[in-house]
Write an enzyme that holds these catalytic residues in place. Structure first.
Site, PDB file in Angstrom:
ATOM      1  N   ASP A  96       0.720  -1.264   0.031  1.00  0.00           N
ATOM      2  CA  ASP A  96      -0.034  -0.032   0.256  1.00  0.00           C
ATOM      3  C   ASP A  96       0.895   1.359   0.087  1.00  0.00           C
ATOM      4  O   ASP A  96       0.361   2.300   0.501  1.00  0.00           O
ATOM      5  CB  ASP A  96      -1.022  -0.100   1.303  1.00  0.00           C
ATOM      6  N   GLU A 118       0.311  -9.081  -1.471  1.00  0.00           N
ATOM      7  CA  GLU A 118      -0.051  -8.763  -0.028  1.00  0.00           C
ATOM      8  C   GLU A 118      -1.327  -7.903  -0.177  1.00  0.00           C
ATOM      9  O   GLU A 118      -1.731  -6.687   0.339  1.00  0.00           O
ATOM     10  CB  GLU A 118       0.717  -7.769   0.842  1.00  0.00           C
ATOM     11  N   GLU A 132      -2.195   5.172   2.867  1.00  0.00           N
ATOM     12  CA  GLU A 132      -2.418   3.856   2.414  1.00  0.00           C
ATOM     13  C   GLU A 132      -3.617   2.984   2.122  1.00  0.00           C
ATOM     14  O   GLU A 132      -3.614   2.320   1.188  1.00  0.00           O
ATOM     15  CB  GLU A 132      -1.265   2.839   3.351  1.00  0.00           C
ATOM     16  N   HIS A 205       6.156   5.626  12.986  1.00  0.00           N
ATOM     17  CA  HIS A 205       6.395   6.464  11.817  1.00  0.00           C
ATOM     18  C   HIS A 205       5.368   6.972  10.765  1.00  0.00           C
ATOM     19  O   HIS A 205       5.408   8.012   9.997  1.00  0.00           O
ATOM     20  CB  HIS A 205       7.504   5.655  10.578  1.00  0.00           C
ATOM     21  N   ARG A 207       2.308   8.499   8.800  1.00  0.00           N
ATOM     22  CA  ARG A 207       2.181   9.943   8.804  1.00  0.00           C
ATOM     23  C   ARG A 207       0.850  10.362   9.532  1.00  0.00           C
ATOM     24  O   ARG A 207       1.062  11.549   9.863  1.00  0.00           O
ATOM     25  CB  ARG A 207       1.657  10.018   7.169  1.00  0.00           C
ATOM     26  N   HIS A 238      13.209   6.014  12.938  1.00  0.00           N
ATOM     27  CA  HIS A 238      12.773   5.964  11.359  1.00  0.00           C
ATOM     28  C   HIS A 238      13.720   7.169  10.996  1.00  0.00           C
ATOM     29  O   HIS A 238      14.009   8.230  11.810  1.00  0.00           O
ATOM     30  CB  HIS A 238      11.459   6.374  11.161  1.00  0.00           C
TER      31      HIS A 238
HETATM   32  C1  UD1 Z   1       6.510   5.200   3.867  1.00  0.00           C
HETATM   33  C2  UD1 Z   1       5.264   4.698   3.425  1.00  0.00           C
HETATM   34  C3  UD1 Z   1       4.642   4.054   4.418  1.00  0.00           C
HETATM   35  C4  UD1 Z   1       5.400   2.749   4.869  1.00  0.00           C
HETATM   36  C5  UD1 Z   1       6.732   3.510   5.356  1.00  0.00           C
HETATM   37  C6  UD1 Z   1       7.652   2.310   5.716  1.00  0.00           C
HETATM   38  C7  UD1 Z   1       3.862   5.992   1.738  1.00  0.00           C
HETATM   39  C8  UD1 Z   1       3.001   7.136   1.440  1.00  0.00           C
HETATM   40  N1  UD1 Z   1       4.488   5.790   3.247  1.00  0.00           N
HETATM   41  O1  UD1 Z   1       6.420   6.244   4.578  1.00  0.00           O
HETATM   42  O2  UD1 Z   1       3.280   3.275   3.850  1.00  0.00           O
HETATM   43  O3  UD1 Z   1       4.606   2.401   6.204  1.00  0.00           O
HETATM   44  O4  UD1 Z   1       7.393   4.048   4.192  1.00  0.00           O
HETATM   45  O5  UD1 Z   1       8.653   2.741   6.741  1.00  0.00           O
HETATM   46  O6  UD1 Z   1       4.316   5.314   0.714  1.00  0.00           O
HETATM   47  N2  UD1 Z   1      14.074   8.979   4.871  1.00  0.00           N
HETATM   48  C9  UD1 Z   1      15.330   8.777   4.736  1.00  0.00           C
HETATM   49  N3  UD1 Z   1      16.259   7.705   4.256  1.00  0.00           N
HETATM   50  C10 UD1 Z   1      15.465   6.655   4.112  1.00  0.00           C
HETATM   51  C11 UD1 Z   1      13.772   6.629   4.214  1.00  0.00           C
HETATM   52  C12 UD1 Z   1      13.356   7.874   4.688  1.00  0.00           C
HETATM   53  O7  UD1 Z   1      16.181  10.023   4.666  1.00  0.00           O
HETATM   54  O8  UD1 Z   1      16.205   5.674   3.903  1.00  0.00           O
HETATM   55  C13 UD1 Z   1      13.359  10.217   5.285  1.00  0.00           C
HETATM   56  C14 UD1 Z   1      13.274  11.165   4.253  1.00  0.00           C
HETATM   57  O9  UD1 Z   1      13.448  12.463   4.692  1.00  0.00           O
HETATM   58  C15 UD1 Z   1      11.775  10.997   3.667  1.00  0.00           C
HETATM   59  C16 UD1 Z   1      11.337  10.718   4.801  1.00  0.00           C
HETATM   60  O10 UD1 Z   1      12.058   9.859   5.722  1.00  0.00           O
HETATM   61  O11 UD1 Z   1      11.608  12.299   2.961  1.00  0.00           O
HETATM   62  C17 UD1 Z   1       9.710   9.931   4.660  1.00  0.00           C
HETATM   63  O12 UD1 Z   1       9.903   8.810   3.687  1.00  0.00           O
HETATM   64  P1  UD1 Z   1       8.516   8.332   3.048  1.00  0.00           P
HETATM   65  O13 UD1 Z   1       8.624   7.166   2.379  1.00  0.00           O
HETATM   66  O14 UD1 Z   1       7.823   9.791   2.597  1.00  0.00           O
HETATM   67  O15 UD1 Z   1       7.327   8.148   4.438  1.00  0.00           O
HETATM   68  P2  UD1 Z   1       7.432   7.117   5.408  1.00  0.00           P
HETATM   69  O16 UD1 Z   1       7.118   7.405   6.720  1.00  0.00           O
HETATM   70  O17 UD1 Z   1       8.833   6.253   5.315  1.00  0.00           O
HETATM   71  N1  UDP Z   2      12.369  -2.912  10.621  1.00  0.00           N
HETATM   72  C1  UDP Z   2      13.713  -3.043  10.356  1.00  0.00           C
HETATM   73  N2  UDP Z   2      14.737  -2.272  11.110  1.00  0.00           N
HETATM   74  C2  UDP Z   2      14.183  -1.179  11.994  1.00  0.00           C
HETATM   75  C3  UDP Z   2      12.562  -1.170  12.063  1.00  0.00           C
HETATM   76  C4  UDP Z   2      11.797  -2.080  11.502  1.00  0.00           C
HETATM   77  O1  UDP Z   2      14.209  -3.740   9.518  1.00  0.00           O
HETATM   78  O2  UDP Z   2      14.941  -0.704  12.690  1.00  0.00           O
HETATM   79  C5  UDP Z   2      11.526  -3.919   9.616  1.00  0.00           C
HETATM   80  C6  UDP Z   2      10.351  -4.776  10.380  1.00  0.00           C
HETATM   81  O3  UDP Z   2      11.100  -5.969  10.998  1.00  0.00           O
HETATM   82  C7  UDP Z   2       9.320  -4.914   9.597  1.00  0.00           C
HETATM   83  C8  UDP Z   2       9.333  -3.617   8.656  1.00  0.00           C
HETATM   84  O4  UDP Z   2      10.896  -3.084   8.739  1.00  0.00           O
HETATM   85  O5  UDP Z   2       9.647  -5.940   8.573  1.00  0.00           O
HETATM   86  C9  UDP Z   2       8.611  -2.346   9.101  1.00  0.00           C
HETATM   87  O6  UDP Z   2       8.751  -1.353   8.429  1.00  0.00           O
HETATM   88  P1  UDP Z   2       7.741  -0.144   8.865  1.00  0.00           P
HETATM   89  O7  UDP Z   2       7.400  -0.145  10.397  1.00  0.00           O
HETATM   90  O8  UDP Z   2       8.848   0.875   8.432  1.00  0.00           O
HETATM   91  O9  UDP Z   2       6.690   0.043   7.777  1.00  0.00           O
HETATM   92  P2  UDP Z   2       5.292  -0.725   7.832  1.00  0.00           P
HETATM   93  O10 UDP Z   2       5.291  -2.071   7.825  1.00  0.00           O
HETATM   94  O11 UDP Z   2       4.468   0.055   8.673  1.00  0.00           O
HETATM   95  O12 UDP Z   2       4.838  -0.347   6.496  1.00  0.00           O
END
Ligand code: UD1
Ligand code: UDP
Length: 363
Positions: A96, A118, A132, A205, A207, A238
């Protein structure tokens, strides 16, 4: 030879898609191409390293504090050329995220068949999780194959009048992943800091939780540490800068809380296995913890994983400080309740989801 293009871009998608990449590559009938959106950067790369998957394409879209327009526009703009060039027979997306949504939209525009891994998870609340719930409902509208983790997810799709022949119950590929990550003898130096104390593993984390709800999670944790000297909290935080800011306002300088960089998936799964309980708003962790028999306080008002709630491992605590605090406190002090929630159950399949998906695609 069928050309299969897998597209994913965030940490959880990678954890759940890499085992499928590996399975598909083992089969002679598939030409497998991997494209990552780079919606995540470092957090994605960690997973690719663990599974030894090297993408053919990286759209490298991530920027600091990206919003939903940034992600959607940049993926749509960049994936078009790859789809035209590769002409895949099928594109697989996962779950999602906005990577999955934008890719599915591009495939829909180009009339390329989509397989949704999924599929079928629902809260039927467009605001939670946001965005999502919209992403996954849209993907279900256009997917040709729906690989659902559970019977309940299948029922969701049937109630939306999806073609029953398009739905395949496979289990969740995260259980396949866990077969390779959990170690019998695991050690991490940070566990020395925990010592004989009770370990709470924390992640946050979402949103829709950014702002007050996330402050409430951290405040509840703070209260728990003040009242329980035998508790230690590990928080692999995160990389979202906004999450980091909220956290540091409330939890910095707390000697019972260790805020660390995101763990790689092997460390995280094993750290879960070593914990007393988990506090999270994550989706994926709700699927992993039941398999390990670890109670999870879910800091959300809704969940698309009711299987874990019914199995007794997940407790939906909402996003108020008081309700989260009470839920954690109960598990720390009510032995009976703790035991009730810590039975290992696994509603998410037998760890052969990837094989089942590959069989369907081969057929
Ligand atoms: C995204 C997904 C969410 C998922 C989550 C898993 C969407 C809208 N959201 O949300 O469904 O649960 O990933 O973690 O698709 N950033 C870094 N380095 C990284 C990753 C993130 O610096 O490797 C920072 C960046 O500033 C980025 C911010 O995190 O802009 C947010 O990342 P983003 O993918 O937009 O949102 P998530 O909350 O990670
Ligand atoms: N996870 C990881 N390292 C961390 C935190 C989480 O590898 O420091 C893994 C966790 O085991 C799970 C996935 O990341 O498989 C979950 O990711 P996240 O919570 O970012 O996203 P969501 O599942 O909510 O989309």
């Amino acid at each position: 030879m069928k050309k299969i293009l897998l597209v994913f871009g965030t940490r959880p998608e990678a954890i759940k898609m890499c085992p499928l990449v590996i399975e598909l590559k083992q089969r002679e009938n598939f030409d497998v191409v991997v494209c990552v959106s780079g919606q995540h950067k470092e957090m994605l790369q960690e997973v690719l390293n663990v599974f030894g998957v090297t993408p053919n394409y990286n759209l490298a879209i991530m920027k600091e504090n990206q919003d939903l327009f940034d992600i959607t526009i940049n993926i749509l703009g960049r994936i078009r050329m790859i789809l035209s060039q590769e002409k895949p027979d099928i594109v697989l997306v996962h779950g999602d995220t906005t990577t999955a949504f934008a890719t599915a939209l591009a495939c829909f525009y180009m009339k390329i068949p989509i397989g949704h891994v999924e599929a079928g998870l629902r809260t039927y609340d467009m605001d939670a999780p946001y965005p999502e719930e919209m992403n996954r409902q849209f993907i279900s509208l256009v997917a040709k194959y729906n690989f659902v983790p559970t019977e309940r997810a299948r029922q969701n799709l049937l109630s939306e009048k999806k073609n029953p022949a398009s739905i395949f119950v496979t289990g969740n590929t995260v259980i396949d992943a866990m077969k390779t990550t959990i170690e019998k003898q695991y050690f991490n130096p940070v566990l020395e800091w925990v010592g004989e104390n009770r370990l709470i593993l924390l992640t946050a984390h979402r949103r829709e939780n950014i702002g007050n709800p996330m402050q409430n999670i951290f405040r509840a944790i703070k209260r728990i540490t003040v009242e329980n000297p035998n508790v230690r909290v590990i928080y692999p935080i995160h990389m979202n800068p906004t999450v980091r800011k909220i956290c540091s306002e409330i939890l910095k300088d707390n000697s019972q809380v260790k805020i660390i960089e995101p763990l790689n998936v092997v460390d995280f799964h094993n750290m879960m296995a070593q914990s007393y309980l988990i506090v999270t708003d994550s989706g994926g962790i709700q699927e992993e913890a039941p398999a390990l028999g670890k109670p999870v306080i879910v800091c959300r008002d809704t969940t698309e994983r009711p299987e874990g709630v019914e199995a007794g491992t997940l407790l939906l605590a909402g996003t108020k400080e008081e309700s989260i605090y009470c839920a954690i406190n109960k598990l720390l002090h009510d032995e009976k309740e703790y035991v009730k929630m810590s039975h290992a159950v696994n509603p998410y399949g037998d760890g052969h989801a990837c094989r089942k998906i590959a069989d369907v695609l081969e057929g």
